[in-house]
Design an enzyme around this catalytic site. Structure first.
Site, mmCIF file in Angstrom:
data_model
loop_
_atom_site.group_PDB
_atom_site.id
_atom_site.type_symbol
_atom_site.label_atom_id
_atom_site.label_comp_id
_atom_site.label_asym_id
_atom_site.label_seq_id
_atom_site.Cartn_x
_atom_site.Cartn_y
_atom_site.Cartn_z
ATOM 1 N N SER A 72 0.991 -28.566 -3.044
ATOM 2 C CA SER A 72 1.705 -27.692 -3.975
ATOM 3 C C SER A 72 2.980 -28.304 -4.534
ATOM 4 O O SER A 72 3.519 -27.815 -5.526
ATOM 5 C CB SER A 72 2.039 -26.359 -3.296
ATOM 6 O OG SER A 72 3.016 -26.543 -2.289
ATOM 7 N N LYS A 143 9.265 -25.227 -1.473
ATOM 8 C CA LYS A 143 9.182 -24.989 -2.916
ATOM 9 C C LYS A 143 10.485 -25.450 -3.573
ATOM 10 O O LYS A 143 11.467 -25.779 -2.904
ATOM 11 C CB LYS A 143 8.957 -23.505 -3.232
ATOM 12 C CG LYS A 143 7.718 -22.886 -2.587
ATOM 13 C CD LYS A 143 6.406 -23.455 -3.114
ATOM 14 C CE LYS A 143 5.205 -22.853 -2.395
ATOM 15 N NZ LYS A 143 3.942 -23.522 -2.768
#
Length: 258
Positions: A72, A143
């Site tokens: 990701s 993230k």
């Protein structure tokens, strides 16, 4: 016939080896092998436990290894990378900034109810993941911070870019070929929270996927574990994590530069 008794004389070999006896009584300095023999398995075990405890304490309060479990955050972070999370980055009053790559506990935002597990197994896995030897807990995520408290984050503008407080973001860190987002959104980030997204947008479950859940997809600042500052392993990728100037022109909601 000679009957006269013959006197037996002791040869040199029969003479007491005075020098040898004295030498055996002398003190010999222990060598490396003697030291190693003296270290029993118990002492080795104690040293091992103390070493592991020291590493765990260092990991808990200063720098924690973190194994990247998914794609990701490609291309910057790849599956199998072991990054070093700076736990002191926000410890003394500083807050996460736009563009920072952070590791956080998603309990209550990305994960509503963490899965139950055997306490012993959980403890062992937690210790291994804290040393970067196992995948992180299912509640831990990595993230990039896109918006901080008070920011209005919108996707997308006429050019297909994410806007923060009306400024389009040139996200050169995105995975090649990815759009900034395939799903539209328009959110004002609540105070004390963060809007976070992965760099591989087409393969990242992030704030966009939790808009309808408690918290609206944002992550509380107090759930941030630390900032990713370095890639520690593999050796060929050993480097500091490259920063970004993508948000340099973004102004705070009050008009000041962020």
């Amino acid at each position: 016939m000679d009957t006269e008794p013959q006197h037996m004389e002791r040869g040199p070999s029969s003479t007491p080896a005075t020098g040898t006896e004295e030498g055996s009584r002398s003190v010999r300095m222990p060598g490396p092998r003697d030291v190693l023999r003296a270290l029993s398995w118990r002492r080795v075990a104690v040293l091992g436990v103390l070493g592991a405890a020291s590493l765990l304490l260092f990991s808990a309060f200063v720098v924690q290894p973190f194994l990247i479990p998914s794609s990701s955050m490609e291309p910057g972070l790849q599956v199998g990378d072991r990054v070093l999370v700076n736990k002191l980055a926000y410890r003394f009053g500083d807050n996460p900034q736009r563009g920072d790559v952070v590791v956080f506990d998603g309990t209550g935002s990305f994960v509503q109810e963490p899965a139950r597990e055997n306490p012993v197994t959980g403890l062992a896995h937690g210790a291994a993941s804290a040393l970067g030897l196992a995948e992180p807990a299912e509640t831990d995520f990595v993230k990039r911070v896109i918006g901080v408290g008070g920011d209005r984050v919108v996707c997308c503008d006429e050019e297909g870019k994410v806007e923060v407080n009306g400024r389009a973001i040139d996200e050169r860190y995105l995975y090649f070929g990815d759009a900034p987002s395939s799903a539209p959104f328009d959110i004002v980030v609540p105070s004390g929270t963060l809007w976070v997204m992965g760099d591989h947008r087409s393969n990242s479950r992030d704030s966009r996927d939790h808009l309808g859940e408690p918290g609206g997809g944002t992550v509380p600042v107090d759930k941030i574990i630390g900032r990713v500052d370095w890639i520690g392993w593999p050796a060929g990728r050993w480097d500091s994590l490259e920063g970004t100037d993508a948000f340099s022109d973004v102004r705070d909601p009050d008009g000041a530069h962020g």
